[in-house]
Enzyme design. Sequence first.
Site: not given
Length: 201
Positions: A7, A9
């Site tokens: 991922d 953020e």
Amino acid sequence: MWVICADLEGVFVPEIWVGVAKKTGIEELKLTTRDIKDYDELMKMRLRILDQHGLRLQDIQEVIGTLDPLPGALEFIREMKRIARFAIVSDTFVEFAQPLMDKLENPFLFCHNLQTDESGRIVNYCLRQADPKRKTIEAFKSLQYNVVAFGDSYNDVTMIQAADKGILFCPPDNVKADFPQYPVVTNLADLRKQILSIVAQ
């Protein structure tokens, strides 16, 4: 051969929408996929709020331009690229991500697109496909790669579930409680150790 899927953020860079919330004072924009499971519900809420406050794509891009990678992120990515194939699989948007990708030395990024009108108003968001994180992992596996995936939020869970090895990285308590079957790592140094042990197998 391993592919490492991460991922973006909350892992390598600050949460973009939280940054916008702090800049604008709009508290509702602090909600992320760590809080709301349904991504469509979350994005429709965000677009509605932007409309209500007259915020345009350029306003968000200005905030993004002030953000820097989290401590240790660039060094971590460099090492992951050295030991395996590496990709960021994110629910952000091309129109948001490029300044941050430049600061992370442009790793391979899978993400989405925004639709704007002539004034720069964001009118819609366009997913590459339904359940894109899971399908990205499945695509790598169909090419005979082994995949390790990690993320911090509800929208990362299908990616983690589809991977050969899945890890929750700094998840909030609600995500940990809902998915206790996955190992939890709370810093990049420990995450590095776990991944090195996996790809060495």
